[in-house]
Structures are given as C-alpha cells and as structure tokens.
Design an enzyme around this catalytic site. Structure first.
Site, mmCIF file in Angstrom:
data_model
loop_
_atom_site.group_PDB
_atom_site.id
_atom_site.type_symbol
_atom_site.label_atom_id
_atom_site.label_comp_id
_atom_site.label_asym_id
_atom_site.label_seq_id
_atom_site.Cartn_x
_atom_site.Cartn_y
_atom_site.Cartn_z
ATOM 1 N N HIS A 39 0.864 -1.183 0.000
ATOM 2 C CA HIS A 39 0.000 0.000 0.000
ATOM 3 C C HIS A 39 0.902 1.235 0.000
ATOM 4 C CE1 HIS A 39 1.092 0.141 4.213
ATOM 5 N NE2 HIS A 39 0.533 -1.040 4.429
ATOM 6 N N GLU A 40 0.278 2.385 0.095
ATOM 7 C CA GLU A 40 1.002 3.656 -0.013
ATOM 8 C C GLU A 40 2.083 3.790 1.078
ATOM 9 O OE1 GLU A 40 2.213 6.766 -1.877
ATOM 10 O OE2 GLU A 40 0.740 5.405 -2.758
ATOM 11 N N HIS A 42 4.083 1.377 2.257
ATOM 12 C CA HIS A 42 5.285 0.711 1.731
ATOM 13 C C HIS A 42 5.928 1.551 0.619
ATOM 14 C CE1 HIS A 42 2.726 -2.890 2.955
ATOM 15 N NE2 HIS A 42 3.818 -3.095 3.648
ATOM 16 N N ASP A 155 5.633 0.487 12.526
ATOM 17 C CA ASP A 155 6.032 -0.632 13.388
ATOM 18 C C ASP A 155 7.216 -0.133 14.223
ATOM 19 O OD1 ASP A 155 4.361 -3.024 12.241
ATOM 20 O OD2 ASP A 155 5.106 -1.901 10.525
ATOM 21 N N SER A 191 -1.486 -3.695 5.786
ATOM 22 C CA SER A 191 -2.003 -4.804 4.972
ATOM 23 C C SER A 191 -3.144 -5.493 5.708
ATOM 24 C CB SER A 191 -0.892 -5.803 4.680
ATOM 25 O OG SER A 191 0.228 -5.130 4.147
HETATM 26 P P1 AMP Z 1 5.057 -5.141 6.400
HETATM 27 O O1 AMP Z 1 4.853 -5.472 4.961
HETATM 28 O O2 AMP Z 1 3.795 -4.881 7.136
HETATM 29 O O3 AMP Z 1 5.995 -6.102 7.082
HETATM 30 O O4 AMP Z 1 5.799 -3.744 6.399
HETATM 31 C C1 AMP Z 1 6.968 -3.533 5.650
HETATM 32 C C2 AMP Z 1 7.527 -2.179 5.992
HETATM 33 O O5 AMP Z 1 6.564 -1.178 5.687
HETATM 34 C C3 AMP Z 1 7.856 -2.035 7.485
HETATM 35 O O6 AMP Z 1 9.056 -1.288 7.612
HETATM 36 C C4 AMP Z 1 6.656 -1.276 7.995
HETATM 37 O O7 AMP Z 1 6.934 -0.541 9.162
HETATM 38 C C5 AMP Z 1 6.360 -0.376 6.829
HETATM 39 N N1 AMP Z 1 4.983 0.121 6.864
HETATM 40 C C6 AMP Z 1 3.859 -0.615 7.017
HETATM 41 N N2 AMP Z 1 2.769 0.206 7.056
HETATM 42 C C7 AMP Z 1 3.238 1.480 6.938
HETATM 43 C C8 AMP Z 1 2.616 2.768 6.920
HETATM 44 N N3 AMP Z 1 1.303 2.916 7.041
HETATM 45 N N4 AMP Z 1 3.414 3.854 6.781
HETATM 46 C C9 AMP Z 1 4.761 3.720 6.663
HETATM 47 N N5 AMP Z 1 5.397 2.523 6.671
HETATM 48 C C10 AMP Z 1 4.653 1.420 6.812
#
Ligand code: AMP
Length: 287
Positions: A39-40, A42, A155, A191
């Site tokens: 999403h935005e 990432h 996170d 997600s």
């Molecule tokens: P994930 O795919 O959830 O493991 O997240 C991958 C990376 O994207 C991690 O560094 C998360 O902290 C970051 N991330 C997830 N959601 C967001 C968000 N809303 N804004 C900024 N970074 C995010």
C-alpha cells in the site's frame, strides 16, 4: 505512463549478483523489506530510499517465523503481480522475492534475539515475534548488503529492534525510519486493514484519535499513568478489545519513563484487537 515490468531476484545469488554489479559501477543501493500486500505506506518507503540511493531493492517475503501458531500466516494477503506493478511505479529497481526454502534451508538453526527493546509491548503480546523479525531482517540485510535500509515508524518497536541489532552486530548499513502513512481519517495504512469489516473500519480510526488525544493531554501536563488509562478506556468504549497496551515509553530503548524522563523523547504506543484484527499504532509525544 505505465512503468516497465520489474526484474525479480528469487535467490540470494541472483540478488547479490545484481547488487554487486551496481556497487561495482559506483552506485548506492537502498533496500526496503516488506511482506507484500503493498500500500502507499510501503511505497513511501521505496520513494524515501530513492532519495538516498541510486538503486532501490524491495523484498516481498511473508516470513513464517514471525507468525505464532494460530496467527494469520496462511491468510496473510499475497499478490506478487500487483506488488511488482506498484513497486515499479514507485521507482523500485529490483524485487527480491525468495522462497521459504531459499531463506530457511533444511537444518536452519540460528535465531537472532535482541534483549531489552524486544521484550515489552508487542514482545509480551507476541513472545516469538521479534526473534522471527530480527532473524529474517539480519538475513535480508546480509543478503542484500545495501548502503541504506528503510523501515516504517508504523512498526515503531520493530524499527528500534532493527536499529539495535544493526548496531550490535556491526552490520554496515544506515537504518532510516519513514513516517507513518495514514488514511484521510487517520487510520495507519496496514495490509491487515483488509481484514476489517465495514463496521470495524468505521471504528478503527479511534485508535489514532485516542493517541492524538493522549499526546495533547501529556503536553498539557497530564500524568502518564492517567493518560494511558484514559486512552485504553476510549478504545474499549469504541469497541476495541482486548486492548493489549497503551503505553508511553522512551523513544529510544522503549523503557518506561522514570520521574526525571524528558517527555520530548517519549513515544506513545498502542495495540488493540478490533474483532479478529489486531491493530497497532504509535506517535511521538512531542513532535
Ligand atoms: P510489512 O509489509 O507490514 O511487514 O511492512 C513492511 C515495511 O513497511 C515495514 O518497515 C513497515 O513498518 C512499513 N509500513 C507498514 N505500514 C506502513 C505505513 N502505514 N506507513 C509507513 N510505513 C509502513
């Protein structure tokens, strides 16, 4: 204009060959690890990496070892083609999408445990989670060997765990935190928001609202324990439950604030379940 298809590396060797070629050409390499379902939030990290590097690698790997039995590993949303198109549009140069067996060969036996900062908050609620995260992030950083790696403040505890392990293990990479990207109503993009029913989605922004209200109360001199309790009550009243935690902590090592602590360096962090979905969020107390 649609971006050209994104090249993908599926093995450590293919990743190292490409990154090695870029480095040999004198280029700086940025890296942002994800679990896909992009999403935005990432994509903002990919763009941030782009401002600090000439080439950007994004990994998509749903890491089984950071999910406990009964969590959502099998149900976790997966859409590699959609992810690749979004990454290409955000300026990513290479998708690293290893298989589980590439990451965890038979006989795999090593775990990276980060004491201290891994232990409170999500460490209590999900006791095996950060060992899984720390181990896979260590591997990914060693496999990619980027100059700079970007992780989201969404996170926040994970970000601090990664900063700690990179410092402790002398991994030669600069770690950068990117700000949380939110929906217009304040809900942090995640997600896992896809799991929310329509009714739950309407309630979900209360998590962010409760934290905004709590930081305002703290800045007005409210006591930490009182403000934490008020925020937890706000969440329960809106229909969240159980509330795993709402806590104000030192922004660096996530220890509890002592009497002489400076609120300016504090972070408020929360995790709560809304129906079947567990949501987390956090804010700087004094931004
Ligand atoms: P994930 O795919 O959830 O493991 O997240 C991958 C990376 O994207 C991690 O560094 C998360 O902290 C970051 N991330 C997830 N959601 C967001 C968000 N809303 N804004 C900024 N970074 C995010």
């Amino acid at each position: 204009m649609t971006a050209p298809p994104l090249p993908a590396a599926r093995t450590v060797e293919a990743l190292r060959n490409q990154v090695g070629a870029w480095k040999a050409a004198g280029l700086r390499v940025g890296f942002t690890p994800t679990m896909g379902a992009l999403h935005e939030g990432h994509l903002s990290l990919v763009r941030l990496a782009r401002t600090r590097a000439d080439r950007v690698v994004a990994s998509v790997f749903v890491n089984p070892t950071q999910f406990a039995p009964g969590e959502d590993f099998e149900a976790y949303p997966r859409d590699e083609a959609g992810d690749a198109a979004l990454l290409a549009g955000a300026g990513c140069d290479l998708l690293y999408a290893p298989t589980v067996s590439e990451m965890y060969a038979p006989g795999f036996s090593t775990t990276v445990n980060v004491a201290g900062v891994s232990e409170p908050l999500d460490g209590l609620a999900r006791p095996t989670h950060f060992a899984g995260v720390a181990t896979v992030v260590t591997k990914l950083l060693l496999q990619c060997a980027p100059h700079v790696a970007v992780f989201g403040e969404k996170d926040y505890q994970q970000l601090q765990v990664i900063r700690r392990l990179v410092a402790d293990l002398d991994i030669p990479v600069e770690v950068i935190g990117g700000p949380t990207v939110r929906a217009p109503d304040g809900l942090a993009l995640s997600s896992r928001n896809a799991y929310l029913t329509e009714t739950e989605r309407a309630v979900a922004p209360v998590l962010h609202q409760a934290l905004v209200q709590a930081t305002a109360r703290l800045r007005q001199g409210g006591s930490v324990s009182h403000v934490e309790a008020q925020a937890a009550e706000t969440l329960a009243a809106a229909g969240f439950g159980p509330v795993d935690y709402v806590e104000v902590r030192d922004a660096g090592d996530l220890t509890r604030l002592g009497p002489g602590s400076v609120l300016g360096e504090a972070r408020i962090l929360a995790a709560a379940r809304l129906g079947k979905t567990r949501l987390i969020d956090n804010l700087a107390v004094w931004s």
